[in-house]
Every structure is written in structure tokens, then in C-alpha cells.
Write an enzyme that holds these catalytic residues in place. Structure first.
Site, PDB file in Angstrom:
ATOM      1  N   GLU A 156       0.866  -1.197   0.000  1.00 20.83           N
ATOM      2  CA  GLU A 156       0.000   0.000   0.000  1.00 20.83           C
ATOM      3  C   GLU A 156       0.890   1.230   0.000  1.00 20.83           C
ATOM      4  OE1 GLU A 156      -3.612   0.152   2.426  1.00 20.83           O
ATOM      5  OE2 GLU A 156      -3.235  -1.919   2.957  1.00 20.83           O
TER       6      GLU A 156
ATOM      7  N   HIS B 244      -8.341   9.933   2.323  1.00 20.39           N
ATOM      8  CA  HIS B 244      -7.976   8.782   1.487  1.00 20.39           C
ATOM      9  C   HIS B 244      -8.133   9.202   0.028  1.00 20.39           C
ATOM     10  CE1 HIS B 244      -7.742   4.800  -0.204  1.00 20.39           C
ATOM     11  NE2 HIS B 244      -7.454   4.296   0.984  1.00 20.39           N
TER      12      HIS B 244
ATOM     13  N   ARG C 272      -0.246   8.718   1.274  1.00 20.61           N
ATOM     14  CA  ARG C 272      -1.612   9.122   0.960  1.00 20.61           C
ATOM     15  C   ARG C 272      -1.830  10.620   0.803  1.00 20.61           C
ATOM     16  NH1 ARG C 272      -5.070   5.358   4.834  1.00 20.61           N
ATOM     17  NH2 ARG C 272      -4.498   3.619   3.519  1.00 20.61           N
TER      18      ARG C 272
ATOM     19  N   HIS D 249     -10.833  10.396   5.968  1.00 20.92           N
ATOM     20  CA  HIS D 249     -10.675   8.977   6.275  1.00 20.92           C
ATOM     21  C   HIS D 249     -10.250   8.714   7.709  1.00 20.92           C
ATOM     22  CE1 HIS D 249      -9.983   4.805   5.233  1.00 20.92           C
ATOM     23  NE2 HIS D 249      -8.715   4.866   5.565  1.00 20.92           N
TER      24      HIS D 249
ATOM     25  N   ARG E 173      -0.667   9.179   8.566  1.00 20.09           N
ATOM     26  CA  ARG E 173      -0.539   7.757   8.912  1.00 20.09           C
ATOM     27  C   ARG E 173      -0.116   6.924   7.709  1.00 20.09           C
ATOM     28  NH1 ARG E 173      -4.202   3.468   8.402  1.00 20.09           N
ATOM     29  NH2 ARG E 173      -5.974   4.820   7.971  1.00 20.09           N
TER      30      ARG E 173
HETATM   31  P1  FAD Z   1     -13.700   1.989  15.659  1.00 19.17           P
HETATM   32  O1  FAD Z   1     -13.446   0.717  14.982  1.00 19.17           O
HETATM   33  O2  FAD Z   1     -14.258   3.081  14.864  1.00 19.17           O
HETATM   34  O3  FAD Z   1     -14.673   1.708  16.892  1.00 19.17           O
HETATM   35  C1  FAD Z   1     -15.191   2.772  17.652  1.00 19.17           C
HETATM   36  C2  FAD Z   1     -16.313   2.241  18.509  1.00 19.17           C
HETATM   37  O4  FAD Z   1     -16.713   3.218  19.443  1.00 19.17           O
HETATM   38  C3  FAD Z   1     -17.558   1.857  17.730  1.00 19.17           C
HETATM   39  O5  FAD Z   1     -18.038   0.655  18.254  1.00 19.17           O
HETATM   40  C4  FAD Z   1     -18.525   3.009  18.038  1.00 19.17           C
HETATM   41  O6  FAD Z   1     -19.876   2.661  17.947  1.00 19.17           O
HETATM   42  C5  FAD Z   1     -18.134   3.312  19.468  1.00 19.17           C
HETATM   43  N1  FAD Z   1     -18.477   4.655  19.937  1.00 19.17           N
HETATM   44  C6  FAD Z   1     -18.186   5.842  19.347  1.00 19.17           C
HETATM   45  N2  FAD Z   1     -18.663   6.855  20.095  1.00 19.17           N
HETATM   46  C7  FAD Z   1     -19.265   6.296  21.171  1.00 19.17           C
HETATM   47  C8  FAD Z   1     -19.961   6.817  22.300  1.00 19.17           C
HETATM   48  N3  FAD Z   1     -20.140   8.135  22.468  1.00 19.17           N
HETATM   49  N4  FAD Z   1     -20.470   5.959  23.199  1.00 19.17           N
HETATM   50  C9  FAD Z   1     -20.327   4.613  23.051  1.00 19.17           C
HETATM   51  N5  FAD Z   1     -19.681   4.063  21.996  1.00 19.17           N
HETATM   52  C10 FAD Z   1     -19.152   4.898  21.080  1.00 19.17           C
HETATM   53  N6  FAD Z   1      -6.928   0.829   8.894  1.00 19.17           N
HETATM   54  C11 FAD Z   1      -5.992  -0.116   8.631  1.00 19.17           C
HETATM   55  O7  FAD Z   1      -5.019  -0.244   9.368  1.00 19.17           O
HETATM   56  N7  FAD Z   1      -6.138  -0.937   7.558  1.00 19.17           N
HETATM   57  C12 FAD Z   1      -7.178  -0.858   6.704  1.00 19.17           C
HETATM   58  O8  FAD Z   1      -7.280  -1.631   5.768  1.00 19.17           O
HETATM   59  C13 FAD Z   1      -8.155   0.149   6.939  1.00 19.17           C
HETATM   60  N8  FAD Z   1      -9.214   0.305   6.089  1.00 19.17           N
HETATM   61  C14 FAD Z   1     -10.197   1.209   6.406  1.00 19.17           C
HETATM   62  C15 FAD Z   1     -11.318   1.301   5.598  1.00 19.17           C
HETATM   63  C16 FAD Z   1     -12.351   2.163   5.926  1.00 19.17           C
HETATM   64  C17 FAD Z   1     -13.556   2.265   5.041  1.00 19.17           C
HETATM   65  C18 FAD Z   1     -12.250   2.959   7.092  1.00 19.17           C
HETATM   66  C19 FAD Z   1     -13.344   3.891   7.466  1.00 19.17           C
HETATM   67  C20 FAD Z   1     -11.120   2.884   7.891  1.00 19.17           C
HETATM   68  C21 FAD Z   1     -10.087   2.017   7.562  1.00 19.17           C
HETATM   69  N9  FAD Z   1      -8.956   1.919   8.357  1.00 19.17           N
HETATM   70  C22 FAD Z   1      -8.001   0.964   8.079  1.00 19.17           C
HETATM   71  C23 FAD Z   1      -8.849   2.658   9.596  1.00 19.17           C
HETATM   72  C24 FAD Z   1      -9.225   1.728  10.755  1.00 19.17           C
HETATM   73  O9  FAD Z   1     -10.277   0.890  10.359  1.00 19.17           O
HETATM   74  C25 FAD Z   1      -9.663   2.477  11.983  1.00 19.17           C
HETATM   75  O10 FAD Z   1      -8.817   3.546  12.252  1.00 19.17           O
HETATM   76  C26 FAD Z   1      -9.636   1.526  13.179  1.00 19.17           C
HETATM   77  O11 FAD Z   1     -10.429   0.410  12.875  1.00 19.17           O
HETATM   78  C27 FAD Z   1     -10.131   2.240  14.395  1.00 19.17           C
HETATM   79  O12 FAD Z   1     -10.441   1.303  15.391  1.00 19.17           O
HETATM   80  P2  FAD Z   1     -11.031   1.836  16.768  1.00 19.17           P
HETATM   81  O13 FAD Z   1     -11.257   0.632  17.616  1.00 19.17           O
HETATM   82  O14 FAD Z   1     -10.183   2.916  17.283  1.00 19.17           O
HETATM   83  O15 FAD Z   1     -12.406   2.548  16.371  1.00 19.17           O
HETATM   84  C1  SIN Z   2      -7.336   0.950   2.363  1.00 21.73           C
HETATM   85  O1  SIN Z   2      -7.666  -0.228   2.254  1.00 21.73           O
HETATM   86  O2  SIN Z   2      -6.977   1.656   1.419  1.00 21.73           O
HETATM   87  C2  SIN Z   2      -7.379   1.583   3.709  1.00 21.73           C
HETATM   88  C3  SIN Z   2      -6.153   1.250   4.421  1.00 21.73           C
HETATM   89  C4  SIN Z   2      -5.929   2.147   5.601  1.00 21.73           C
HETATM   90  O3  SIN Z   2      -6.720   3.044   5.881  1.00 21.73           O
HETATM   91  O4  SIN Z   2      -4.899   1.962   6.241  1.00 21.73           O
END
Ligand code: FAD
Ligand code: SIN
Length: 519
Positions: free
Chosen positions: A116, A230, A276, A337, A372
Site C-alpha cells: 500500500e 484517502h 496518501r 478517512h 498515517r
Molecule cells: P472503531 O473501529 O471506529 O470503533 C469505535 C467504537 O466506538 C464503535 O463501536 C462506536 O460505535 C463506538 N463509539 C463511538 N462513540 C461512542 C460513544 N459516544 N459511546 C459509546 N460508543 C461509542 N486501517 C488499517 O489499518 N487498515 C485498513 O485496511 C483500513 N481500512 C479502512 C477502511 C475504511 C472504510 C475505514 C473507514 C477505515 C479504515 N482503516 C483501516 C482505519 C481503521 O479501520 C480504523 O482507524 C480503526 O479500525 C479504528 O479502530 P477503533 O477501535 O479505534 O475505532
Molecule cells: C485501504 O484499504 O486503502 C485503507 C487502508 C488504511 O486506511 O490503512
């Protein structure tokens, strides 16, 4: 009526990769209450496509992954945190495999790696283009259920802090009842804030609640101006900004402008696989030249079999819009993103408030700096959530027995109350749209001094209108989300205005000085 006081060992806010990794570890030793605002599986994690980065091949090395991370972060990463991220990655990937994540393999004994943006080689492992979902589901299966209480559809609205000690949270259930929950340690894992912008890859839950709760509680924040866009979200009228993974470019897809010409080689030596921020700005520049709102992603050199098996979700989604990635050029444009900044933590997930840990996207561990590196986010979530769980476990074991006595008198008075749910959703939606469009225009990929000041003025005006319709008194979910996005915007603009040297995702046309990597 007096609330029954329930004190669990640990409260976790959020059920994405960070919250669940923390839960999987700490639920072995302590009772855990996990609160999440939507269904238990809704999160940014669930939509992660490309994969998770780690040094797992003999052709790779820690020093290369560290160097790529530092280069992408444009000189602003915390080197100690990056070292921890990279060197603990293999152990956490091994944990995930033991938990049941079935990463794609070339053979039974060899993982399949993709590439990537910003990576100097192939180091990203994946489960098709559904990596996040696979990780989330394995983590859920690994949490010790007998020690876990889950409250879904419950929004946490405030951190309870006294004398700089966090002792619980305030939350709102879907019927509008306010409850307080107490714990010896709180892990904040509420994810990102893509909903700040009119174009985003993030789901609706990404309203930045955790950032705002931490700000209100007085936690130190860091790098809030660094917001990653992104480069390749689907840009089709009437379609959502569905992400087209960077791994598609990693597997050979190229970007073409509206004349059909490849252009990325004119902007960076890594061409389509440059970091990115650079690819996003190059696309904006091409769109401006052509006055079009998109460029094209070209994967037509690949076979139907390849794209369908390697990118099943992307293929299925594009087919819904009458396209096949092996046959058609895909219209794409950048979309908000990822939040690179957040609640400042040390390498054990500790914030500046005692008892409050943060992990995942809401945290700023320092590994991303100004931008990032792709697929370092899932990795950061699992590496630092694990470390936070180890630290919180120790804290809970050694907490003085009288810790609760100092806090109890205040919290005992908390009544369980139903709040007023004012229904003015149409006006709220209008203001939300204004906020998202304002941020897109003035605090987006290309910024200027005048634009940032104008943007902040508009956000302050939106706040006035929000108050005028009683939004700040409403406990409607939309009002709470908008209140958070207003407050968060008011935090981001000043951070952007005061950063005078462009770096990574922060690009202000009025800043003459540039970090060397910034084009
Ligand atoms: P999240 O997975 O967003 O979880 C947050 C949680 O908190 C959710 O359950 C939500 O409901 C809860 N929450 C929020 N506010 C509250 C509240 N006030 N009260 C109670 N609960 C709450 N990263 C990579 O490394 N590789 C990838 O391939 C990649 N692809 C991606 C593709 C997409 C489409 C997106 C959007 C992001 C991608 N990312 C990727 C980034 C990565 O997915 C996220 O940064 C990472 O998953 C964040 O994890 P997290 O546990 O911090 O938050
Ligand atoms: C992607 O699959 O392009 C997202 C990867 C990332 O956010 O790290």
C-alpha cells in the site's frame, strides 16, 4: 430515586479493534463492562479493507517498516512509539491468528502480502478486502464472556473525572435515560470523526465523541490538525463515498486523469504508491486542472478472476453501480478517512488523566505524526490496546483499597433521569450538512489562512443557530452528534491556524515553509 451504584473493574467505551483487543486481554482477569453506541459490531474497524501491516517476511525488516512510518509521518512521529508499534506487531498478529483470523495465504505456511501507499515493499496482510470484519469477529470470539457485560445502543456522553482521576462515565440509553457507571479504569476507544466532512469513508457512528469527552474532561490532546484524506473513494453521483482500497493500487491499478493520462509519476517517485497525503493532493490538482470532480482508477489490466477473488467486496459494490473493476475505469476522489491526532497517550495507553486509557483512532500515541502510513491503524489499535490492558490490569491490582471512598460522596447523588428528547431533526440535519460542507471547504486537503479563519467563523455561527433551536439542551442522538462535531471543529481550526510549517496532511497555501516531504 437513588441510582444503584455499580462499580466494575473496567469500563470500555467502543467495540472496534481497540476496544475489543483491550477486552480480550483484560477480561481474563477482571470484570468488564463494554458500552457501545450502536450495534455491537458497528465501527470503522468493520469496514477496514486493505489489511494490517507487520514485518513477517524474511525480505522485510523492522528498520524498513520504521523508516516508512517515519517518512509517511513527515518528521512528526514519536520514534519510541513507532519502535513499539513495529517491534510488537508480529506478536499481536500471532495473537490474532491464534484467535482465528484466517489471513490470506500463498501456501499453508506462507502468508500473502500486499503493498500500500508509503510502504517500500509488500508487508500488508489481509483477509480479502474484509480484513477489519475478520479481525473484529475473531476478537469478539476471544473475549471471556463470563466476565463481560455489554451495553449496546448506549451512548457515552461524559467522562466522570474528579481530582484528575477518571472513575466512570455518563451515558444515555436509547429511551433517553441517563445512567452513571463507575470503574477502576476506563478505556476510551471511540474511533474517529469522519462525519466532520461532507465526503468521508467513515460510517455514521464516527462523530468524534471520544475526542470531545476527553477535551471536556481536561485531557491533553495532540496533533488535532492532522486529518487524513484517502485518495480513492468512489465518486459517483448518488453513491456513498465507498472506499476503493489502496491495496488495489498495491496490486497494480493506476490513476488516470480525465484525459486518460497517468499522472502520479509527475508528483512522486513512488507514483500511485506514494504516501496518501501526496496522492490526495495530486488528485486535487488534476481535478482542478480539468474542472472535473474525479479522476479514474484503472484496474482493467487485471483479469475478472483476479479482481473478484482478491477484492470481492469492492467488485460486488461496483457491480451495484453497473461497473466491473476489470472492465471499467472507476471514478474516484479523495474523502476524509482518519484522525491522526487525538487524546495524547504514552506507550501504555495512559492519558494525562489517571485511570483513563485511550486506544485506537481516538488516541494519539505518536505513531502517525502528520500522516498515517497505510494499514498502520489496525496495527496501532491492537498493539497499544494490548499494552494498555496490561498496564490497566496492574493498576487495578495495586489500586489502594480506599480509592473509591474519595469519589463516592459526589457520585452517590446521581439520579436516573429521563432527558427531554426534542424532535427538531430537520433543522439539525440542515445544520449538520452546513458543518460538513464548511469543514470540507475550509479545513480539507488544501487550506489557507483566510479559509481557516472563515471556516471557524462559520462553525461558530452554526453553533449559535444550534443553540437557538435548543440543540444544546436536546438529548436526541443527532443533536448530541452535532454538538460534538461543532466542539471538535472548534478545536481543530485553531490547531490548524497555529501550525505554520506544512507537514503531512496539513497543507496551508499561506505557509511558506514546508517539511521536506511535503509537495
Ligand atoms: P472503531 O473501529 O471506529 O470503533 C469505535 C467504537 O466506538 C464503535 O463501536 C462506536 O460505535 C463506538 N463509539 C463511538 N462513540 C461512542 C460513544 N459516544 N459511546 C459509546 N460508543 C461509542 N486501517 C488499517 O489499518 N487498515 C485498513 O485496511 C483500513 N481500512 C479502512 C477502511 C475504511 C472504510 C475505514 C473507514 C477505515 C479504515 N482503516 C483501516 C482505519 C481503521 O479501520 C480504523 O482507524 C480503526 O479500525 C479504528 O479502530 P477503533 O477501535 O479505534 O475505532
Ligand atoms: C485501504 O484499504 O486503502 C485503507 C487502508 C488504511 O486506511 O490503512
Amino acid at each position: 430515586m437513588k441510582n444503584k451504584i455499580t462499580v466494575s473493574d473496567v469500563l470500555i467505551v467502543g467495540s472496534g479493534a481497540a476496544g475489543l483487543m483491550f477486552a480480550a486481554h483484560i477480561s481474563k482477569y477482571h470484570n468488564v463492562h463494554l458500552i457501545t453506541k450502536d450495534t455491537a459490531t458497528e465501527s470503522n474497524t468493520r469496514y477496514a479493507q486493505g489489511g494490517i501491516a507487520a514485518v513477517l517476511s524474511i525480505d522485510d525488516s523492522y528498520s524498513k517498516h520504521i523508516e516508512d512510518t517515519l517518512n509517511a509521518g513527515d518528521g512528526l512521529c514519536d520514534v519510541e512509539s513507532v519502535n513499539v508499534l513495529v517491534k510488537e506487531a508480529p506478536a499481536r498478529i500471532f495473537d490474532l491468528i491464534c484467535m482465528g483470523v484466517d489471513f490470506d495465504r500463498l501456501t499453508d505456511n506462507a502468508l500473502q502480502f500486499t503493498r500500500e501507499g508509503g510502504h517500500s515493499g509488500r508487508r500488508v496482510i489481509h483477509v480479502g478486502d474484509m480484513t477489519g470484519q475478520a479481525i473484529e469477529s475473531a476478537l469478539w470470539d476471544s473475549v471471556r464472556k463470563e466476565n463481560l457485560k455489554i451495553s449496546d445502543h448506549r451512548m457515552v456522553t461524559r467522562l466522570l473525572v474528579k481530582k484528575n482521576v477518571c472513575y466512570g462515565v455518563e451515558s444515555l440509553d436509547r429511551d433517553g435515560f441517563v445512567h452513571h457507571f463507575y470503574a477502576k479504569s476506563v478505556f476510551l476507544a471511540t474511533g474517529g470523526a469522519g462525519q466532520l466532512f461532507s465526503k468521508t469513508t467513515n460510517p455514521e457512528i464516527a462523530t468524534g465523541d471520544g475526542f470531545v469527552m476527553a477535551i471536556e474532561a481536561g485531557a491533553e490532546m495532540k496533533n488535532m490538525e492532522f486529518i487524513q484524506f484517502h485518495p480513492t473513494a468512489l465518486a459517483l453521483a448518488g453513491a456513498p463515498c465507498f472506499l476503493i482500497s489502496e491495496a488495489v493500487r498495491g496490486e497494480g491499478a493506476i490513476l488516470r486523469n480525465s484525459q486518460g493520462n497517468r499522472f502520479m509519476q509527475d508528483y512522486h517517485e513512488m507514483a500511485e504508491l506514494a504516501p496518501r497525503d501526496i496522492v490526495s493532493r495530486a488528485i486535487v490538482s488534476e481535478m482542478e486542472k480539468s474542472s472535473e470532480d474525479h479522476v479514474f482508477l484503472d484496474m482493467t489490466a487485471k483479469s475478472h478472476d483476479f479482481v473478484e477473488s482478491r477484492f470481492p467486496t469492492i467488485t460486488r459494490t461496483l457491480r451495484e453501480y453497473g461497473m466491473h473493476p476489470a472492465d471499467n475505469l472507476i471514478p474516484v476522489a479523495p474523502a476524509a478517512h482518519y484522525m491522526c491526532g487525538g487524546v495524547k497517550t504514552d506507550i501504555d495507553g495512559r492519558t494525562t488523566i489517571q485511570g483513563l486509557y485511550a486506544g485506537g483512532e481516538v488516541a494519539c500515541t505518536g505513531v502517525h505524526g502528520a500522516n498515517r502510513l497505510a494499514s498502520n491503524s489496525l496495527l496501532e489499535s491492537v498493539v497499544f490496546a494490548y499494552r494498555a490492558a496490561v498496564n490497566a490490569d496492574r493498576r487495578i491490582r495495586y489500586l489502594p483499597s480506599d480509592w473509591w471512598e474519595n469519589l463516592k460522596p459526589v457520585v452517590e447523588q446521581t439520579p436516573s433521569q429521563r432527558t427531554d428528547q426534542k424532535e427538531n431533526t430537520q433543522q439539525l440535519s440542515g445544520l449538520m450538512q452546513m458543518l460538513q460542507e464548511t469543514n470540507w471547504r475550509y479545513c480539507g486537503i488544501i487550506r489557507s489562512d483566510q479559509g481557516l479563519c472563515e471556516g471557524l467563523d462559520r462553525i461558530n455561527d452554526i453553533e449559535k443557530r444550534f443553540r437557538a433551536i435548543g440543540g444544546h439542551e436536546s438529548s436526541h442522538v443527532k443533536a448530541l452528534a452535532l454538538a460534538n462535531l461543532i466542539r471538535l471543529s472548534q478545536n481543530i481550526y485553531p490547531a490548524a491556524i497555529t501550525r505554520r510549517v506544512n507537514a503531512g496532511t496539513h497543507f496551508n497555501t499561506d505557509c511558506v515553509e514546508q517539511n521536506p516531504g511535503n509537495i
